[in-house]
Design a protein around this motif. Sequence first.
Motif, PDB file in Angstrom:
ATOM      1  N   ASP A 172       0.870  -1.175   0.000  1.00  0.00           N
ATOM      2  CA  ASP A 172       0.000   0.000   0.000  1.00  0.00           C
ATOM      3  C   ASP A 172       0.906   1.224   0.000  1.00  0.00           C
ATOM      4  OD1 ASP A 172      -1.748   2.075   0.416  1.00  0.00           O
ATOM      5  OD2 ASP A 172      -2.711   1.218   2.176  1.00  0.00           O
ATOM      6  N   SER A 196      -0.817   0.232  -5.811  1.00  0.00           N
ATOM      7  CA  SER A 196      -0.823  -0.522  -4.555  1.00  0.00           C
ATOM      8  C   SER A 196      -1.423  -1.907  -4.780  1.00  0.00           C
ATOM      9  CB  SER A 196      -1.632   0.227  -3.487  1.00  0.00           C
ATOM     10  OG  SER A 196      -0.995   1.426  -3.134  1.00  0.00           O
ATOM     11  N   LEU A 199      -4.581  -3.073  -2.992  1.00  0.00           N
ATOM     12  CA  LEU A 199      -5.835  -2.408  -3.337  1.00  0.00           C
ATOM     13  C   LEU A 199      -6.312  -2.797  -4.724  1.00  0.00           C
ATOM     14  CD1 LEU A 199      -4.919   1.160  -2.017  1.00  0.00           C
ATOM     15  CD2 LEU A 199      -5.907  -0.765  -0.756  1.00  0.00           C
ATOM     16  N   GLN A 222       2.491  -4.130   6.237  1.00  0.00           N
ATOM     17  CA  GLN A 222       2.317  -4.168   4.781  1.00  0.00           C
ATOM     18  C   GLN A 222       2.176  -5.612   4.283  1.00  0.00           C
ATOM     19  OE1 GLN A 222       2.593  -1.800   2.086  1.00  0.00           O
ATOM     20  NE2 GLN A 222       2.883   0.093   3.224  1.00  0.00           N
TER      21      GLN A 222
END
Length: 263
Positions: A172, A196, A199, A222
Amino acid sequence: MDLDDAYANAAHIPGAEAFPLRWAAEAETFRQRLGVTGRARLGLMYGHATRQAFDLFLPDLTPRGLLIFVHGGYWRRFDRSDWSHFATGALARGWAVAMPSYDLCPRVRISAITRQIAQAVTVAANEVPGPIRLAGHSAGGHLVARMIAPDMLTPEVAERIEHVMPISPLADLRPLIKTQMNDDLRLDKDEALAESPALQQRLPVPVTVWVGADERPVFLDQAMLLAKAWRCGHIIDDGKHHFDVIDGLLDPESAMMRRLLTL
């Protein structure tokens, strides 16, 4: 949270300054050794710029497939020549290994680097037939994760990918907008969202997210974010920090290599 400190790995690893020097020296020795036996094809171009090239290392016998390893450095540092020796484990297992360089920020943006790696994967795939496995470290972990976005690779190349291992990845990118390194990265909200992996949708390819247990908390976060978003494998490697977590690539019998090449 001080995001500059949160994402600063070297400042929290004892003897961090010695790692790049050792990597470069060991990589040079490795290339010389494989060059003598004709198993190192260096500087194969996948684009027009100087850094748009990859090195290809070959096993003794016909390759079982191709591992592509993408280096990290926050998209701002390093070169393929710093990492050559990390092909050792895969070569011992009979796999060819391609290691690309790419243009660095601030000369280009992260989205351009992603497209370069897609081109590198495509050209390397033409050099070695059979299955493909992808691994990348840190920013390289981000880049290999981006390769299995639905529109990134041609179907002919994508269908050959058997496993992807983002190691300590940046999944991200939105927090990086608020760091000083963004002076070089030049991320804005739209690019951070688009770049990202956590996402984004992905192809139905097996993925293992690998991270060191002793890494900075943001890297543990992460890694967990990507594993949860993609509902994929998630390995936390005991006793490893951000710089030595990739040492498993050196040993053909390591848990990392067994997972990467036999899953």
